[in-house]
Design a protein around this motif. Structure first.
Motif, PDB file in Angstrom:
ATOM      1  N   ARG A   1       0.820  -1.214   0.000  1.00 19.33           N
ATOM      2  CA  ARG A   1       0.000   0.000   0.000  1.00 19.33           C
ATOM      3  C   ARG A   1       0.858   1.269   0.000  1.00 19.33           C
ATOM      4  N   LEU A   2       2.081   1.162   0.513  1.00 19.30           N
ATOM      5  CA  LEU A   2       2.994   2.305   0.546  1.00 19.30           C
ATOM      6  C   LEU A   2       3.795   2.442  -0.742  1.00 19.30           C
ATOM      7  N   GLY A   3       3.501   1.590  -1.726  1.00 21.83           N
ATOM      8  CA  GLY A   3       4.173   1.694  -3.021  1.00 21.83           C
ATOM      9  C   GLY A   3       5.545   1.059  -3.057  1.00 21.83           C
ATOM     10  N   ILE A   4       5.825   0.172  -2.140  1.00 25.19           N
ATOM     11  CA  ILE A   4       7.143  -0.466  -2.057  1.00 25.19           C
ATOM     12  C   ILE A   4       7.077  -1.837  -2.722  1.00 25.19           C
ATOM     13  N   PRO A   5       8.027  -2.161  -3.603  1.00 18.53           N
ATOM     14  CA  PRO A   5       8.064  -3.497  -4.205  1.00 18.53           C
ATOM     15  C   PRO A   5       8.267  -4.568  -3.134  1.00 18.53           C
ATOM     16  N   VAL A   6       7.300  -5.455  -2.983  1.00 21.49           N
ATOM     17  CA  VAL A   6       7.337  -6.418  -1.890  1.00 21.49           C
ATOM     18  C   VAL A   6       6.760  -7.751  -2.338  1.00 21.49           C
ATOM     19  N   THR A   7       7.261  -8.826  -1.781  1.00 25.24           N
ATOM     20  CA  THR A   7       6.696 -10.146  -1.994  1.00 25.24           C
ATOM     21  C   THR A   7       6.782 -10.900  -0.674  1.00 25.24           C
ATOM     22  N   SER A   8       6.202 -12.082  -0.640  1.00 23.31           N
ATOM     23  CA  SER A   8       6.226 -12.855   0.599  1.00 23.31           C
ATOM     24  C   SER A   8       6.522 -14.323   0.310  1.00 23.31           C
ATOM     25  N   LEU A   9       7.058 -14.985   1.341  1.00 26.94           N
ATOM     26  CA  LEU A   9       7.376 -16.407   1.255  1.00 26.94           C
ATOM     27  C   LEU A   9       6.916 -17.087   2.532  1.00 26.94           C
ATOM     28  N   ASN A  10       6.324 -18.275   2.383  1.00 24.48           N
ATOM     29  CA  ASN A  10       5.981 -19.063   3.564  1.00 24.48           C
ATOM     30  C   ASN A  10       6.869 -20.297   3.625  1.00 24.48           C
ATOM     31  N   GLY A  11       6.528 -21.231   4.509  1.00 27.03           N
ATOM     32  CA  GLY A  11       7.390 -22.383   4.728  1.00 27.03           C
ATOM     33  C   GLY A  11       7.713 -23.172   3.478  1.00 27.03           C
ATOM     34  N   TYR A  12       6.811 -23.170   2.509  1.00 29.27           N
ATOM     35  CA  TYR A  12       7.070 -23.913   1.279  1.00 29.27           C
ATOM     36  C   TYR A  12       8.204 -23.302   0.450  1.00 29.27           C
ATOM     37  N   GLY A  13       8.399 -21.986   0.574  1.00 33.09           N
ATOM     38  CA  GLY A  13       9.339 -21.325  -0.331  1.00 33.09           C
ATOM     39  C   GLY A  13      10.534 -20.666   0.308  1.00 33.09           C
ATOM     40  N   LEU A  14      10.763 -20.900   1.594  1.00 33.73           N
ATOM     41  CA  LEU A  14      11.868 -20.220   2.289  1.00 33.73           C
ATOM     42  C   LEU A  14      13.227 -20.854   2.044  1.00 33.73           C
ATOM     43  N   GLY A  15      13.230 -22.099   1.572  1.00 32.01           N
ATOM     44  CA  GLY A  15      14.513 -22.768   1.368  1.00 32.01           C
ATOM     45  C   GLY A  15      15.059 -23.410   2.626  1.00 32.01           C
ATOM     46  N   ILE A  16      14.198 -23.632   3.632  1.00 34.71           N
ATOM     47  CA  ILE A  16      14.628 -24.253   4.885  1.00 34.71           C
ATOM     48  C   ILE A  16      14.011 -25.647   4.971  1.00 34.71           C
ATOM     49  N   ARG A  17      14.867 -26.660   5.125  1.00 31.56           N
ATOM     50  CA  ARG A  17      14.409 -28.045   5.253  1.00 31.56           C
ATOM     51  C   ARG A  17      14.681 -28.554   6.661  1.00 31.56           C
ATOM     52  N   THR A  18      13.748 -29.342   7.177  1.00 30.05           N
ATOM     53  CA  THR A  18      13.866 -29.862   8.538  1.00 30.05           C
ATOM     54  C   THR A  18      13.698 -31.377   8.556  1.00 30.05           C
ATOM     55  N   ASN A  19      13.889 -31.957   9.739  1.00 33.67           N
ATOM     56  CA  ASN A  19      13.488 -33.347   9.923  1.00 33.67           C
ATOM     57  C   ASN A  19      11.969 -33.402  10.073  1.00 33.67           C
ATOM     58  N   SER A  20      11.442 -34.548  10.406  1.00 35.21           N
ATOM     59  CA  SER A  20       9.985 -34.703  10.482  1.00 35.21           C
ATOM     60  C   SER A  20       9.482 -34.806  11.914  1.00 35.21           C
ATOM     61  N   ASP A  21      10.160 -34.127  12.840  1.00 34.22           N
ATOM     62  CA  ASP A  21       9.685 -34.056  14.220  1.00 34.22           C
ATOM     63  C   ASP A  21       8.607 -32.972  14.310  1.00 34.22           C
ATOM     64  N   PHE A  22       7.397 -33.328  13.891  1.00 30.86           N
ATOM     65  CA  PHE A  22       6.302 -32.360  13.860  1.00 30.86           C
ATOM     66  C   PHE A  22       6.049 -31.809  15.259  1.00 30.86           C
ATOM     67  N   GLY A  23       5.814 -30.513  15.314  1.00 29.61           N
ATOM     68  CA  GLY A  23       5.628 -29.839  16.590  1.00 29.61           C
ATOM     69  C   GLY A  23       6.854 -29.063  17.021  1.00 29.61           C
ATOM     70  N   ARG A  24       8.045 -29.623  16.715  1.00 33.58           N
ATOM     71  CA  ARG A  24       9.281 -28.916  17.014  1.00 33.58           C
ATOM     72  C   ARG A  24      10.389 -29.483  16.150  1.00 33.58           C
ATOM     73  N   ALA A  25      10.292 -29.200  14.845  1.00 30.07           N
ATOM     74  CA  ALA A  25      11.241 -29.762  13.883  1.00 30.07           C
ATOM     75  C   ALA A  25      12.602 -29.077  13.993  1.00 30.07           C
ATOM     76  N   THR A  26      13.628 -29.793  13.565  1.00 28.67           N
ATOM     77  CA  THR A  26      15.005 -29.290  13.607  1.00 28.67           C
ATOM     78  C   THR A  26      15.500 -29.009  12.195  1.00 28.67           C
ATOM     79  N   VAL A  27      16.129 -27.851  12.015  1.00 29.51           N
ATOM     80  CA  VAL A  27      16.656 -27.462  10.706  1.00 29.51           C
ATOM     81  C   VAL A  27      17.782 -28.407  10.299  1.00 29.51           C
ATOM     82  N   GLU A  28      17.676 -28.955   9.095  1.00 29.31           N
ATOM     83  CA  GLU A  28      18.707 -29.867   8.590  1.00 29.31           C
ATOM     84  C   GLU A  28      19.516 -29.264   7.442  1.00 29.31           C
ATOM     85  N   SER A  29      18.871 -28.445   6.609  1.00 30.43           N
ATOM     86  CA  SER A  29      19.597 -27.847   5.487  1.00 30.43           C
ATOM     87  C   SER A  29      18.924 -26.547   5.076  1.00 30.43           C
TER      88      SER A  29
END
Length: 363
Positions: free
Chosen positions: A88-116
């Protein structure tokens, strides 16, 4: 290309105007000459608890992966709202959620650990936009499923992004400007610490301090990221505490969401203690009246989940509050069932550590 990494906790978003306030701060930073900004955001205050309650009302035995996928939508909505406010302020902006951040974890759902980590997606987004709004506390596992990094773990996301983008500082914005010798909302005499060591604040966090997530502090120390704690107020930005390799002071913490798990035998208790220790969950072994118990200080939901998966038999689980005196080399934990008595005890301990007119020494 210089990049600033800013993290805004849920206390910045008490209402929708909070998103406009944060957006204006970002605009001011860009106008002052900063090149690119990554803004990591938490969910609007109270959203995650509401989502969890709704899920458990539908199915009180919802799977951990199902819960993670639902709970992270709070941050996803927050990201969309801040992106809209910045746009709204005219600033070029985009957003990323967990699918697109480039952070991979193990599968300890609830408190996963970053692996790569892969900085590519964020770097590409920054090439085309001045601001990238990132969803905190979430990533994906090796199968592409959404995972939570834990409750209140947007700090960790911000530190991981700073490290993966080769930035050595990260600003954390919350409802207080920094780390205090006690929770200033509970202990009015609490003093702001201008500088504190990674290990000191991590230990405080493990025993109930809320300003920073202990796994974020551990990651920052490992990857040499300085944490700068700030608060965004109506009068501007207040800088409070810098977390680096120096600074030590006594403190008192109150873990209001601790639980005590009771067991039929000491062996069963110690089996769970060993399991939780492997997962870096802070616990205290107790045995009042020869009744073996384990007080879980942090990540209580994840601890219960691990106990259930491992098939460790428990007799009962009850809520408690843990008041911890951290005055190196002293570490004493008091379990208190009554909220009022817990606060009274915390104030008494603080007054003993810091008599009137005593100043915090951060050398």
């Amino acid at each position: 290309m210089k990049k600033s990494i800013l993290k805004f906790g849920g206390s910045n978003f008490l209402d929708l105007e909070g998103y406009g306030r944060v957006a204006r701060h970002i605009a001011q930073r860009l106008a002052a000459g900063e090149n690119k900004i990554v803004a990591v955001v938490s969910a609007k205050k109270g959203t995650t608890d509401s989502l969890k309650a709704a899920m458990l009302e539908v199915n009180k035995e919802a799977s951990p992966s199902n819960l993670d996928a639902a709970l992270v939508t709070g941050e996803m909505l927050s990201v969309c709202l801040l992106e809209a406010a910045v746009s709204r302020l005219g600033i070029p902006v985009t957003s990323l959620n967990g699918y697109g951040l480039g952070i991979r974890t193990n599968s300890d759902f609830g408190r996963a650990t970053v692996e790569s980590v892969d900085p590519g997606p964020i770097r590409s987004a920054l090439q085309e936009h001045d601001v990238v709004v990132a969803a905190g506390g979430q990533a994906i596992d090796q199968s592409g499923r959404l995972t939570m990094l834990g409750r209140n773990s947007s700090d960790l996301t911000a530190i991981v992004i700073a490290s993966m983008l080769d930035e050595h500082a990260c600003e954390i914005y919350s409802d207080v400007p920094g780390v205090y010798t006690a929770d200033p909302y509970l202990v009015p005499a609490a003093q702001l610490m201008p500088e504190i060591a990674y290990g000191t604040i991590a230990q405080m966090s493990r025993h109930g301090a809320k300003v920073l997530h202990h796994r974020a502090v551990d990651y920052a120390k490992k990857h040499s990221v300085t944490i700068i704690c700030k608060a965004l107020t109506g009068d501007g930005v207040v800088t409070g505490t810098t977390v680096t390799g120096h600074g030590n002071a006594g403190s008192v913490t109150v873990a209001r969401e601790a639980v005590v798990i009771w067991f039929a035998s000491v062996a069963e208790r110690d089996n769970l203690w060993a399991l939780l220790d492997q997962h870096d969950i802070t616990t205290i072994r107790v045995k009042p009246n020869d009744r073996p118990g384990l007080c879980v200080m942090t990540d209580t939901d994840f601890a219960k989940q691990l106990a259930a998966v491992a098939g460790v038999p428990t007799v009962s689980i009850e809520s408690t509050m843990a008041v911890t005196e951290l005055d190196p080399p002293v570490l004493v934990v008091h379990l208190v069932g009554d909220y009022g008595r817990a606060i009274s005890l915390a104030r008494q301990i603080h007054d003993r550590i810091y008599p009137e007119q005593f100043l915090v020494d951060t050398d």
